[in-house]
Design a protein around this motif. Structure first.
Motif, PDB file in Angstrom:
ATOM      1  N   ILE A  18     -13.572 -16.511  41.402  1.00 53.24           N
ATOM      2  CA  ILE A  18     -12.272 -16.880  40.841  1.00 53.24           C
ATOM      3  C   ILE A  18     -11.516 -17.783  41.822  1.00 53.24           C
ATOM      4  CG2 ILE A  18     -10.014 -15.966  40.113  1.00 53.24           C
ATOM      5  CD1 ILE A  18     -11.601 -13.433  39.149  1.00 53.24           C
ATOM      6  N   ILE A  19     -11.579 -17.456  43.104  1.00 54.16           N
ATOM      7  CA  ILE A  19     -10.926 -18.285  44.129  1.00 54.16           C
ATOM      8  C   ILE A  19     -11.633 -19.633  44.232  1.00 54.16           C
ATOM      9  CG2 ILE A  19     -10.349 -18.482  46.581  1.00 54.16           C
ATOM     10  CD1 ILE A  19      -8.649 -16.409  45.006  1.00 54.16           C
ATOM     11  N   ARG A  20     -12.947 -19.616  44.217  1.00 56.39           N
ATOM     12  CA  ARG A  20     -13.704 -20.876  44.272  1.00 56.39           C
ATOM     13  C   ARG A  20     -13.326 -21.785  43.100  1.00 56.39           C
ATOM     14  NH1 ARG A  20     -17.612 -20.662  48.039  1.00 56.39           N
ATOM     15  NH2 ARG A  20     -18.306 -18.617  48.721  1.00 56.39           N
ATOM     16  N   HIS A  21     -13.214 -21.192  41.908  1.00 55.73           N
ATOM     17  CA  HIS A  21     -12.844 -21.971  40.722  1.00 55.73           C
ATOM     18  C   HIS A  21     -11.412 -22.498  40.850  1.00 55.73           C
ATOM     19  CE1 HIS A  21     -12.672 -23.294  36.574  1.00 55.73           C
ATOM     20  NE2 HIS A  21     -11.525 -22.627  36.444  1.00 55.73           N
ATOM     21  N   ARG A  22     -10.511 -21.677  41.339  1.00 51.75           N
ATOM     22  CA  ARG A  22      -9.116 -22.089  41.521  1.00 51.75           C
ATOM     23  C   ARG A  22      -9.038 -23.326  42.415  1.00 51.75           C
ATOM     24  NH1 ARG A  22      -4.173 -19.538  41.230  1.00 51.75           N
ATOM     25  NH2 ARG A  22      -2.561 -20.470  42.520  1.00 51.75           N
ATOM     26  N   VAL A  23      -9.738 -23.275  43.545  1.00 57.51           N
ATOM     27  CA  VAL A  23      -9.707 -24.395  44.479  1.00 57.51           C
ATOM     28  C   VAL A  23     -10.414 -25.612  43.885  1.00 57.51           C
ATOM     29  CG1 VAL A  23     -10.459 -25.190  46.759  1.00 57.51           C
ATOM     30  CG2 VAL A  23      -9.466 -22.904  46.498  1.00 57.51           C
ATOM     31  N   ALA A  24     -11.522 -25.397  43.188  1.00 53.28           N
ATOM     32  CA  ALA A  24     -12.253 -26.521  42.583  1.00 53.28           C
ATOM     33  C   ALA A  24     -11.413 -27.251  41.542  1.00 53.28           C
ATOM     34  CB  ALA A  24     -13.558 -26.027  41.961  1.00 53.28           C
ATOM     35  N   THR A  25     -10.549 -26.515  40.844  1.00 47.57           N
ATOM     36  CA  THR A  25      -9.752 -27.135  39.774  1.00 47.57           C
ATOM     37  C   THR A  25      -8.352 -27.562  40.222  1.00 47.57           C
ATOM     38  OG1 THR A  25      -9.019 -24.956  38.984  1.00 47.57           O
ATOM     39  CG2 THR A  25     -10.985 -25.911  37.941  1.00 47.57           C
ATOM     40  N   LYS A  26      -7.834 -26.962  41.315  1.00 54.71           N
ATOM     41  CA  LYS A  26      -6.466 -27.270  41.735  1.00 54.71           C
ATOM     42  C   LYS A  26      -6.348 -27.856  43.144  1.00 54.71           C
ATOM     43  CE  LYS A  26      -4.392 -23.762  38.792  1.00 54.71           C
ATOM     44  NZ  LYS A  26      -3.378 -22.731  38.654  1.00 54.71           N
ATOM     45  N   GLY A  27      -7.408 -27.772  43.928  1.00 51.99           N
ATOM     46  CA  GLY A  27      -7.343 -28.217  45.312  1.00 51.99           C
ATOM     47  C   GLY A  27      -6.932 -29.670  45.466  1.00 51.99           C
ATOM     48  N   HIS A  28      -7.368 -30.509  44.569  1.00 53.81           N
ATOM     49  CA  HIS A  28      -7.062 -31.936  44.649  1.00 53.81           C
ATOM     50  C   HIS A  28      -5.573 -32.249  44.460  1.00 53.81           C
ATOM     51  CE1 HIS A  28      -7.167 -31.364  40.303  1.00 53.81           C
ATOM     52  NE2 HIS A  28      -6.468 -32.474  40.219  1.00 53.81           N
ATOM     53  N   LEU A  29      -4.799 -31.287  43.958  1.00 51.97           N
ATOM     54  CA  LEU A  29      -3.388 -31.546  43.662  1.00 51.97           C
ATOM     55  C   LEU A  29      -2.563 -31.865  44.909  1.00 51.97           C
ATOM     56  CD1 LEU A  29      -2.770 -28.822  40.914  1.00 51.97           C
ATOM     57  CD2 LEU A  29      -3.168 -31.283  40.599  1.00 51.97           C
ATOM     58  N   LEU A  30      -3.050 -31.469  46.085  1.00 53.17           N
ATOM     59  CA  LEU A  30      -2.323 -31.773  47.326  1.00 53.17           C
ATOM     60  C   LEU A  30      -2.975 -32.901  48.118  1.00 53.17           C
ATOM     61  CD1 LEU A  30      -1.132 -28.307  48.668  1.00 53.17           C
ATOM     62  CD2 LEU A  30       0.088 -29.963  47.281  1.00 53.17           C
ATOM     63  N   ASP A  31      -3.962 -33.568  47.528  1.00 53.34           N
ATOM     64  CA  ASP A  31      -4.664 -34.635  48.235  1.00 53.34           C
ATOM     65  C   ASP A  31      -3.778 -35.828  48.577  1.00 53.34           C
ATOM     66  OD1 ASP A  31      -6.964 -33.134  48.250  1.00 53.34           O
ATOM     67  OD2 ASP A  31      -8.028 -34.344  46.763  1.00 53.34           O
ATOM     68  N   ASP A  32      -2.605 -35.927  47.956  1.00 51.86           N
ATOM     69  CA  ASP A  32      -1.678 -37.019  48.287  1.00 51.86           C
ATOM     70  C   ASP A  32      -0.253 -36.503  48.496  1.00 51.86           C
ATOM     71  OD1 ASP A  32      -1.056 -36.372  45.684  1.00 51.86           O
ATOM     72  OD2 ASP A  32      -1.254 -38.399  44.895  1.00 51.86           O
ATOM     73  N   PHE A  33      -0.117 -35.252  48.945  1.00 53.23           N
ATOM     74  CA  PHE A  33       1.200 -34.627  49.110  1.00 53.23           C
ATOM     75  C   PHE A  33       1.916 -35.192  50.338  1.00 53.23           C
ATOM     76  CE2 PHE A  33       4.359 -31.357  49.779  1.00 53.23           C
ATOM     77  CZ  PHE A  33       4.674 -30.956  48.490  1.00 53.23           C
ATOM     78  N   PRO A  34       3.130 -35.733  50.168  1.00 49.05           N
ATOM     79  CA  PRO A  34       3.866 -36.325  51.295  1.00 49.05           C
ATOM     80  C   PRO A  34       4.154 -35.309  52.403  1.00 49.05           C
ATOM     81  CG  PRO A  34       4.878 -36.921  49.200  1.00 49.05           C
ATOM     82  CD  PRO A  34       3.845 -35.864  48.899  1.00 49.05           C
ATOM     83  N   GLY A  35       3.903 -35.726  53.629  1.00 48.55           N
ATOM     84  CA  GLY A  35       4.200 -34.889  54.788  1.00 48.55           C
ATOM     85  C   GLY A  35       3.069 -33.968  55.211  1.00 48.55           C
ATOM     86  N   LEU A  36       2.059 -33.820  54.354  1.00 50.16           N
ATOM     87  CA  LEU A  36       0.958 -32.913  54.660  1.00 50.16           C
ATOM     88  C   LEU A  36      -0.090 -33.618  55.505  1.00 50.16           C
ATOM     89  CD1 LEU A  36      -0.510 -30.196  54.290  1.00 50.16           C
ATOM     90  CD2 LEU A  36      -1.456 -31.109  52.143  1.00 50.16           C
ATOM     91  N   GLY A  37      -0.309 -33.082  56.699  1.00 47.46           N
ATOM     92  CA  GLY A  37      -1.383 -33.597  57.540  1.00 47.46           C
ATOM     93  C   GLY A  37      -2.718 -33.061  57.051  1.00 47.46           C
ATOM     94  N   ILE A  38      -2.826 -31.732  57.023  1.00 46.28           N
ATOM     95  CA  ILE A  38      -4.066 -31.060  56.603  1.00 46.28           C
ATOM     96  C   ILE A  38      -3.722 -29.772  55.872  1.00 46.28           C
ATOM     97  CG2 ILE A  38      -6.060 -29.751  57.449  1.00 46.28           C
ATOM     98  CD1 ILE A  38      -6.250 -31.662  59.785  1.00 46.28           C
ATOM     99  N   LYS A  39      -4.403 -29.530  54.761  1.00 49.62           N
ATOM    100  CA  LYS A  39      -4.460 -28.209  54.161  1.00 49.62           C
ATOM    101  C   LYS A  39      -5.929 -27.859  54.028  1.00 49.62           C
ATOM    102  CE  LYS A  39      -3.584 -25.191  50.234  1.00 49.62           C
ATOM    103  NZ  LYS A  39      -2.992 -25.027  48.896  1.00 49.62           N
ATOM    104  N   ALA A  40      -6.343 -26.820  54.759  1.00 46.75           N
ATOM    105  CA  ALA A  40      -7.702 -26.308  54.651  1.00 46.75           C
ATOM    106  C   ALA A  40      -7.658 -25.103  53.711  1.00 46.75           C
ATOM    107  CB  ALA A  40      -8.227 -25.906  56.024  1.00 46.75           C
TER     108      ALA A  40
END
Length: 194
Positions: A18-40
């Motif tokens: 469930i966590i793997r699916h959550r990240v696979a479907t939503k992880g990209h949403l912060l790929d261009d978030f202003p101010g974010l250096g890294i989110k692992a």
């Protein structure tokens, strides 16, 4: 620079798919978030790499407080709270950040180690030691990046490193990296932060 992490500890029988699916479907949403250096996007599973728990525990490096605040008070964090409840959010001031010897690789694992700072520790010298530790970690084969940060309320240091291979050797909690959002990674200040 700020480091931030929250941990969502899940039941032993929880389907971590469930966590793997959550990240696979939503992880990209912060790929261009202003101010974010890294989110692992980090996960650990009970019984793997010595983990006693199932846990979802993203780790962030922010270039400043504006982006971090925008995230915490915005729809992204609200979605997490709606799904899992409001977690305790740890926040540290970054003392040092280094790109690693494998800095261009996609990280597969992370190690996080918390260290209590004993009463009477000479703080200026200890801060220098921590900065050297970040550089030492970053210089190891397979290191993607390394950071050290301090919580001056709890007097705790956190050592965080990303690695290009699964199950890296090191002291601390080992996490699998499911995704890395790094829109402003190149803006993260290198070396000592004082």
């Amino acid at each position: 620079m700020h480091a931030l992490q929250y941990e969502i500890t899940l039941p032993a029988e929880y389907d971590m798919g469930i966590i793997r699916h959550r990240v696979a479907t939503k992880g990209h949403l912060l790929d261009d978030f202003p101010g974010l250096g890294i989110k692992a996007y980090l996960m650990r599973e009970r019984g793997r790499d010595g983990s006693p728990v199932n846990q979802y525990a993203p780790f962030y490096l922010w270039n400043g407080s504006e982006g971090m605040n925008s995230f915490l008070w915005g729809p992204g964090f609200k979605g997490l709270v709606d799904d899992f409840g409001r977690p305790d959010v740890r926040n540290w001031t970054v003392l040092a950040y280094e790109e690693g010897a494998a800095g261009t690789a996609t990280p597969k694992a992370a190690i996080r180690r918390r260290q209590r700072i004993a009463e009477g520790t000479p703080l200026p010298e200890f801060a220098v030691e921590l900065a050297h530790e970040a550089a030492r970690l970053a210089g190891q084969e397979g290191a993607v990046s390394a950071a050290v940060a301090i919580d001056p309320h709890a007097w705790e240091a956190v050592h965080f490193s990303l690695w290009d291979h699964a199950s890296p050797q090191g002291v601390g909690d080992v996490f699998e990296v499911l995704h890395l959002s790094a829109p402003e990674r190149e803006k993260l200040a290198r070396g000592r932060q004082w």
